[in-house]
Design a protein around this motif. Structure first.
Motif, PDB file in Angstrom:
ATOM      1  N   VAL A   1      32.247  76.075  18.060  1.00  0.00           N
ATOM      2  CA  VAL A   1      33.195  75.459  17.141  1.00  0.00           C
ATOM      3  C   VAL A   1      32.502  75.215  15.801  1.00  0.00           C
ATOM      4  O   VAL A   1      31.484  74.525  15.730  1.00  0.00           O
ATOM      5  CB  VAL A   1      33.716  74.120  17.710  1.00  0.00           C
ATOM      6  CG1 VAL A   1      34.728  73.502  16.746  1.00  0.00           C
ATOM      7  CG2 VAL A   1      34.346  74.341  19.075  1.00  0.00           C
ATOM      8  N   ALA A   2      33.033  75.859  14.756  1.00  0.00           N
ATOM      9  CA  ALA A   2      32.477  75.629  13.423  1.00  0.00           C
ATOM     10  C   ALA A   2      33.070  74.344  12.872  1.00  0.00           C
ATOM     11  O   ALA A   2      34.284  74.160  12.883  1.00  0.00           O
ATOM     12  CB  ALA A   2      32.815  76.808  12.518  1.00  0.00           C
TER      13      ALA A   2
ATOM     14  N   GLU B   1      25.508  80.559  10.299  1.00  0.00           N
ATOM     15  CA  GLU B   1      25.971  79.921  11.535  1.00  0.00           C
ATOM     16  C   GLU B   1      26.877  78.722  11.228  1.00  0.00           C
ATOM     17  O   GLU B   1      27.914  78.536  11.854  1.00  0.00           O
ATOM     18  CB  GLU B   1      24.765  79.460  12.358  1.00  0.00           C
ATOM     19  CG  GLU B   1      25.155  78.771  13.664  1.00  0.00           C
ATOM     20  CD  GLU B   1      23.948  78.196  14.396  1.00  0.00           C
ATOM     21  OE1 GLU B   1      22.808  78.461  13.980  1.00  0.00           O
ATOM     22  OE2 GLU B   1      24.164  77.474  15.382  1.00  0.00           O
ATOM     23  N   ASP B   2      26.471  77.924  10.203  1.00  0.00           N
ATOM     24  CA  ASP B   2      27.226  76.707   9.891  1.00  0.00           C
ATOM     25  C   ASP B   2      28.503  77.001   9.124  1.00  0.00           C
ATOM     26  O   ASP B   2      29.469  76.246   9.193  1.00  0.00           O
ATOM     27  CB  ASP B   2      26.358  75.755   9.058  1.00  0.00           C
ATOM     28  CG  ASP B   2      25.091  75.382   9.818  1.00  0.00           C
ATOM     29  OD1 ASP B   2      25.160  75.337  11.060  1.00  0.00           O
ATOM     30  OD2 ASP B   2      24.049  75.162   9.170  1.00  0.00           O
TER      31      ASP B   2
ATOM     32  N   GLN C   1      35.007  67.720  11.225  1.00  0.00           N
ATOM     33  CA  GLN C   1      36.295  68.315  11.568  1.00  0.00           C
ATOM     34  C   GLN C   1      36.079  69.733  12.098  1.00  0.00           C
ATOM     35  O   GLN C   1      35.323  70.508  11.508  1.00  0.00           O
ATOM     36  CB  GLN C   1      37.180  68.412  10.322  1.00  0.00           C
ATOM     37  CG  GLN C   1      37.769  67.092   9.877  1.00  0.00           C
ATOM     38  CD  GLN C   1      38.491  67.258   8.552  1.00  0.00           C
ATOM     39  OE1 GLN C   1      37.931  67.834   7.619  1.00  0.00           O
ATOM     40  NE2 GLN C   1      39.706  66.752   8.485  1.00  0.00           N
ATOM     41  N   ALA C   2      36.757  70.058  13.180  1.00  0.00           N
ATOM     42  CA  ALA C   2      36.662  71.415  13.714  1.00  0.00           C
ATOM     43  C   ALA C   2      37.461  72.357  12.829  1.00  0.00           C
ATOM     44  O   ALA C   2      38.625  72.093  12.522  1.00  0.00           O
ATOM     45  CB  ALA C   2      37.192  71.449  15.136  1.00  0.00           C
TER      46      ALA C   2
ATOM     47  N   LYS D   1      37.075  74.063   2.608  1.00  0.00           N
ATOM     48  CA  LYS D   1      37.050  73.556   3.979  1.00  0.00           C
ATOM     49  C   LYS D   1      35.620  73.391   4.472  1.00  0.00           C
ATOM     50  O   LYS D   1      35.312  72.531   5.284  1.00  0.00           O
ATOM     51  CB  LYS D   1      37.750  74.556   4.907  1.00  0.00           C
ATOM     52  CG  LYS D   1      39.242  74.363   5.040  1.00  0.00           C
ATOM     53  CD  LYS D   1      39.726  75.296   6.145  1.00  0.00           C
ATOM     54  CE  LYS D   1      41.242  75.427   6.119  1.00  0.00           C
ATOM     55  NZ  LYS D   1      41.670  76.598   6.894  1.00  0.00           N
ATOM     56  N   GLN D   2      34.741  74.296   4.006  1.00  0.00           N
ATOM     57  CA  GLN D   2      33.346  74.257   4.441  1.00  0.00           C
ATOM     58  C   GLN D   2      32.484  73.485   3.442  1.00  0.00           C
ATOM     59  O   GLN D   2      31.378  73.908   3.109  1.00  0.00           O
ATOM     60  CB  GLN D   2      32.817  75.681   4.641  1.00  0.00           C
ATOM     61  CG  GLN D   2      33.549  76.402   5.747  1.00  0.00           C
ATOM     62  CD  GLN D   2      33.087  77.846   5.906  1.00  0.00           C
ATOM     63  OE1 GLN D   2      32.556  78.216   6.942  1.00  0.00           O
ATOM     64  NE2 GLN D   2      33.272  78.650   4.880  1.00  0.00           N
TER      65      GLN D   2
END
Lengths: 306, 294
Positions: free
Chosen positions: B28-29, B182-183, B35-36, B94-95
């Motif tokens: 799950v990122a 990855e993140d 927050q997923a 979002k990221q």
């Protein structure tokens, strides 16, 4: 020819069993879903190598090419100790003597295609001379093609007789009968042609010449394996199988071995009773073996081309 | 009536297809707030293997294309990216990017593609040479693509870090297998969709998501990979890469201190990093010493 004297009645081939198209394809796809553990995989890969008929059947084949291939057959990958050799080299009749000489006493057989391979469109006389030429030059195995045109016309007697006379011409050489399943159109025909070939004296039944697509597929091979099983139950005589063409990845080869094991059983799991007709399969198997040995994915750059 | 949002399945990109990982695993990122964002494929070594097979098969076709055609295709990627600006900005925000940073990053990524599109048919001339030799030979050196390049992309820049390492590798005629951040994996999958609609032949760019800690080893030791690019600054991982890469003498490239947002993030030298120099000796009659005929 003298070994089995048991009297076998030749059945009417019009009544060969019909094949359940959907069922056979479903069954064949099941063999691809077995989980094979590392140790079995290793043994399977080595067995695969040992079952390969390393093949070169090109118009451009030369003595040099055949010698090179024979060298490859004897020295698959010298960096890996204790590898088996392939079962045989498969060449055109004109190359048999070259291959025979190059292989020497290595124990690797020379198989030769014959009977106007790959089309089989020649007179019976020419075909028989083709076979005898190969046998006289030292071929241990003969790969003949059936007359697909005659077969599709329904002239089963012609096909049967032709296989029988070719078998006679082979003498001590083992006879592989190529059905060229890609031209037979239906599984019913594949089954029928397998029955004809086995009753006419074939030692092997073989799927394809490798010259047309589709060549060997798993469902077609399964139909033929089941024909072999039925023939064995009826006559007590074992017939060998050779799928050829289109098998170039070791994973697929392992699927075939699973199918062989689950259809015919342990007795067939050796190169006397099962062969792969292939040219590029050997390198892929070698790459997988090296991967298992070193733990590192391999590159084709580090393996001999042929 | 309220509507249930349709969420995208984030899949990996191998050989022009979007398969799920062979392993069936996912992670799950999440963003910094926890927050997923999405379930993302946790690729395995077999995905790496499959991707390398695709990349290897694509080398001949891609490196054999006219340099100008490669340039057109890189430009096309930029065009497609431009059309999807809003989506990428949204994903970057979002990221954890600020709106301003996100927009800058997308702009820079598009411009970077244009930059390398321009270099596609020019670096050969700049880096080729006619060499003076002491015999009657015409002697010249030209760069040629090394083959398959494996890339472990930067962790902190989701899009720019990815584009900045992929573009020079493919501009030079290589094919690549990329492990995305990855993140921050979202943009990499969306970028794969951009590539998929940009005339890039299948297999030229393959993008995996997953953990570098699991996969770096295979990026470095696979015998069919010719160069490995690593964009992080982890001493132990660097050592591992150098050791494993020595198996088949891969080119090892560490882009660990580069700030992709600056001008140092783009240069034709990034192209030559994954090129091999081929030198050819062609016999000639030396014109000057020929007594007659010229």
């Amino acid at each position: 020819m003298t070994a089995e004297k048991k009297i076998v009645t030749v059945p009417d081939f019009r009544y060969s069993p019909h094949i359940d198209h959907v069922g056979v394809e479903e069954r064949a796809s099941r063999f691809t879903k077995r989980s094979i553990k590392a140790e079995s995989k290793l043994n399977g890969l080595k067995l695969t190598l040992n079952m390969i008929d390393l093949t070169t059947l090109e118009g451009k084949d030369t003595d040099g090419k055949v010698k090179q291939l024979c060298y490859k057959a004897r020295h698959l990958h010298d960096a890996y100790p204790g590898l088996p050799t392939v079962a045989a080299i498969c060449v055109y009749p004109s190359m048999v003597s070259v291959a025979k000489k190059a292989l020497g006493n290595s124990g690797i057989n020379v198989a030769s295609v014959a009977t106007a391979f790959p089309s089989g469109q020649a007179s019976r006389d020419v075909k028989i001379r083709d076979v005898k030429y190969a046998v006289n030059n030292g071929a241990d195995e003969i790969d003949m093609v059936i007359s697909r045109g005659r077969f599709l016309q329904g002239d089963y007697n012609f096909v049967f007789d032709e296989i029988a006379v070719v078998k006679e011409a082979c003498g001590a050489a083992r006879l592989k009968v190529i059905l060229e399943t890609g031209e037979l159109v239906t599984y019913d025909n594949v089954r029928k042609a397998s029955d004809i070939a086995m009753y006419a004296g074939a030692d092997f039944i073989k799927t394809s010449t490798g010259k047309i697509t589709p060549a060997a597929t798993m469902p077609v091979t399964l139909v033929m394996l089941e024909a072999i099983r039925d023939f064995y139950y009826k006559t007590g005589k074992m017939i060998a199988m050779k799928p050829a063409g289109g098998i170039s990845k070791s994973k697929l080869a392992l699927h075939y071995l699973v199918m062989l094991q689950e259809t015919l059983g342990e007795a067939w799991m050796n190169n006397h009773w099962f062969r792969f007709g292939a040219s590029s399969l050997a390198n892929d198997v070698l790459m997988q073996l090296e991967k298992e040995r070193t733990g590192v994915y391999q590159s084709a750059n580090y393996f001999s081309v042929d | 009536m309220s509507r249930i949002e349709i969420l995208k399945t984030y899949k990996i990109y191998i050989g022009g297809q979007f398969p799920r990982t062979e392993s069936g695993r996912y992670y799950v990122a999440k963003n910094k707030k926890g927050q997923a964002l999405a379930n993302v494929c946790l690729s395995s070594r077999k995905d790496v293997r499959d991707a390398v097979v695709s990349a290897r098969n694509a080398v001949g076709g891609w490196s054999g294309r006219a340099a100008f055609n490669r340039s057109q295709i890189l430009y096309r990627i930029a065009e497609m990216l431009e059309g999807r600006r809003a989506q990428f900005i949204d994903e970057l925000i979002k990221q954890d990017s600020s709106a301003k940073d996100a927009e800058t990053e997308v702009n820079l990524s598009i411009d970077r593609l244009i930059y390398y599109a321009g270099w596609c048919d020019k670096y050969q001339q700049v880096f080729s040479a006619v060499n003076p030799v002491a015999s009657s030979h015409f002697n010249f050196s030209v760069p040629e693509p090394t083959g398959v390049v494996s890339i472990v992309a930067a962790q902190n820049t989701a899009l720019l870090g990815l584009v900045s390492v992929i573009a020079p590798a493919i501009a030079g005629g290589n094919t690549c297998v990329v492990l995305a951040s990855e993140d921050k994996p979202l943009c990499s999958v969306t970028f794969a969709e951009v590539i998929n609609s940009s005339d890039v032949p299948g297999g030229v760019i393959n993008i995996l998501t997953g953990k570098p800690s699991e996969l770096v080893k295979y990026f470095a030791n696979h015998m069919d990979i010719n160069a490995v690019v690593y964009c992080e600054n982890d001493t132990a991982t660097k050592k591992l890469i150098q050791e494993k890469a020595s198996l088949n003498v891969k080119r090892v490239l560490f882009y660990d201190t580069i700030n992709w947002k600056n001008d140092e993030g783009q240069s034709p030298y990034f192209i030559t990093d994954t090129q091999e120099i081929k030198t050819t000796w062609h016999p000639i009659e030396t014109v000057g010493s020929a007594k007659a005929g010229y």
